[in-house]
Structure formats: structure tokens, C-alpha cells
Design a protein around this motif. Sequence first.
Motif, PDB file in Angstrom:
ATOM      1  N   VAL A  58      30.392 -50.718 -20.355  1.00  0.00           N
ATOM      2  CA  VAL A  58      30.350 -49.650 -19.349  1.00  0.00           C
ATOM      3  C   VAL A  58      31.142 -48.443 -19.848  1.00  0.00           C
ATOM      4  N   MET A  59      32.276 -48.679 -20.483  1.00  0.00           N
ATOM      5  CA  MET A  59      33.067 -47.572 -21.021  1.00  0.00           C
ATOM      6  C   MET A  59      32.318 -46.854 -22.145  1.00  0.00           C
ATOM      7  N   VAL A  60      31.684 -47.621 -23.029  1.00  0.00           N
ATOM      8  CA  VAL A  60      30.904 -47.014 -24.114  1.00  0.00           C
ATOM      9  C   VAL A  60      29.728 -46.225 -23.536  1.00  0.00           C
ATOM     10  N   LEU A  61      29.070 -46.775 -22.540  1.00  0.00           N
ATOM     11  CA  LEU A  61      27.953 -46.085 -21.894  1.00  0.00           C
ATOM     12  C   LEU A  61      28.417 -44.774 -21.261  1.00  0.00           C
ATOM     13  N   ALA A  62      29.536 -44.817 -20.563  1.00  0.00           N
ATOM     14  CA  ALA A  62      30.063 -43.604 -19.921  1.00  0.00           C
ATOM     15  C   ALA A  62      30.455 -42.561 -20.966  1.00  0.00           C
ATOM     16  N   ALA A  63      31.131 -42.997 -22.028  1.00  0.00           N
ATOM     17  CA  ALA A  63      31.557 -42.068 -23.073  1.00  0.00           C
ATOM     18  C   ALA A  63      30.360 -41.431 -23.761  1.00  0.00           C
ATOM     19  N   ALA A  64      29.384 -42.237 -24.149  1.00  0.00           N
ATOM     20  CA  ALA A  64      28.203 -41.712 -24.839  1.00  0.00           C
ATOM     21  C   ALA A  64      27.418 -40.767 -23.933  1.00  0.00           C
ATOM     22  N   SER A  65      27.337 -41.082 -22.657  1.00  0.00           N
ATOM     23  CA  SER A  65      26.621 -40.216 -21.717  1.00  0.00           C
ATOM     24  C   SER A  65      27.325 -38.870 -21.576  1.00  0.00           C
ATOM     25  N   CYS A  66      28.651 -38.898 -21.515  1.00  0.00           N
ATOM     26  CA  CYS A  66      29.406 -37.640 -21.416  1.00  0.00           C
ATOM     27  C   CYS A  66      29.213 -36.788 -22.670  1.00  0.00           C
TER      28      CYS A  66
ATOM     29  N   PHE B 199      35.128 -38.130 -25.233  1.00  0.00           N
ATOM     30  CA  PHE B 199      36.082 -38.471 -26.291  1.00  0.00           C
ATOM     31  C   PHE B 199      37.234 -39.299 -25.732  1.00  0.00           C
ATOM     32  N   ALA B 200      37.770 -38.877 -24.589  1.00  0.00           N
ATOM     33  CA  ALA B 200      38.904 -39.592 -23.983  1.00  0.00           C
ATOM     34  C   ALA B 200      38.514 -41.027 -23.618  1.00  0.00           C
ATOM     35  N   ILE B 201      37.305 -41.221 -23.127  1.00  0.00           N
ATOM     36  CA  ILE B 201      36.845 -42.572 -22.771  1.00  0.00           C
ATOM     37  C   ILE B 201      36.671 -43.409 -24.030  1.00  0.00           C
ATOM     38  N   TYR B 202      36.050 -42.837 -25.080  1.00  0.00           N
ATOM     39  CA  TYR B 202      35.919 -43.557 -26.356  1.00  0.00           C
ATOM     40  C   TYR B 202      37.289 -43.965 -26.890  1.00  0.00           C
TER      41      TYR B 202
ATOM     42  N   ARG C  62      31.159 -28.727 -22.357  1.00  0.00           N
ATOM     43  CA  ARG C  62      32.227 -29.044 -23.308  1.00  0.00           C
ATOM     44  C   ARG C  62      33.302 -29.911 -22.662  1.00  0.00           C
ATOM     45  N   ALA C  63      33.559 -29.711 -21.388  1.00  0.00           N
ATOM     46  CA  ALA C  63      34.529 -30.552 -20.677  1.00  0.00           C
ATOM     47  C   ALA C  63      34.028 -31.993 -20.624  1.00  0.00           C
ATOM     48  N   PHE C  64      32.725 -32.182 -20.420  1.00  0.00           N
ATOM     49  CA  PHE C  64      32.154 -33.532 -20.454  1.00  0.00           C
ATOM     50  C   PHE C  64      32.343 -34.164 -21.831  1.00  0.00           C
TER      51      PHE C  64
END
Length: 99
Positions: A47-55, A23-26, A16-18
Amino acid sequence: MHSLDLTALDAQFICRAFGLLGFAIYASAFFCLSTGRLDSKRPEYFVMVLAAASCVMISLWADFNLSAALIQGFYILMALGGIALRKEPKPAPVRVFSS
């Protein structure tokens, strides 16, 4: 001394923290895009979208939702495509003035 015991509750908390991090990155990416601090044609956006979606995808291991997983999978594929298939901008033509 206690040994590290990762219980199911701890794993769920971490997942849930991920999700909150995603959400914060999105939200940050959208804010930066909306205010002109980030350009959607630059690899940093993807890269930001990739990181957010992965989290967010990691968070779905705790509370699976097929629709959310499909959306995050789509964002991951599109971000990877945006990074891999991005065209380099053409340099401006050089004008030579003769006198």
C-alpha cells in the motif's frame, strides 16, 4: 473577495508537491523495511509503494519523463499484484499432547 483561480503555475506546484510526498512515502517505506518496522510480505508495504508511485506519477503530469513514468507504472502494477495475489500465511500446526 477573490475567486479560486487555479493557474498553470498553481497546478505545476501541486503536481510537484505530490512528487515530494511520493518521495517521502518511498523513503519512509524503505526506512521502515530496513529497520524491521515493516515486513515486505505484509499488505501495508505494498500500500505504501502504491501510494508513493501514484504520487510520483501525478507529479509527472507537470514534468513528464517517459522512463520515470514507466518505472512508476511498473511499481503500481507490482504493488497491486502484491496486494491482490498475496498468499495468506498458513497457520502453525496445532500439536496435541496426550498423557
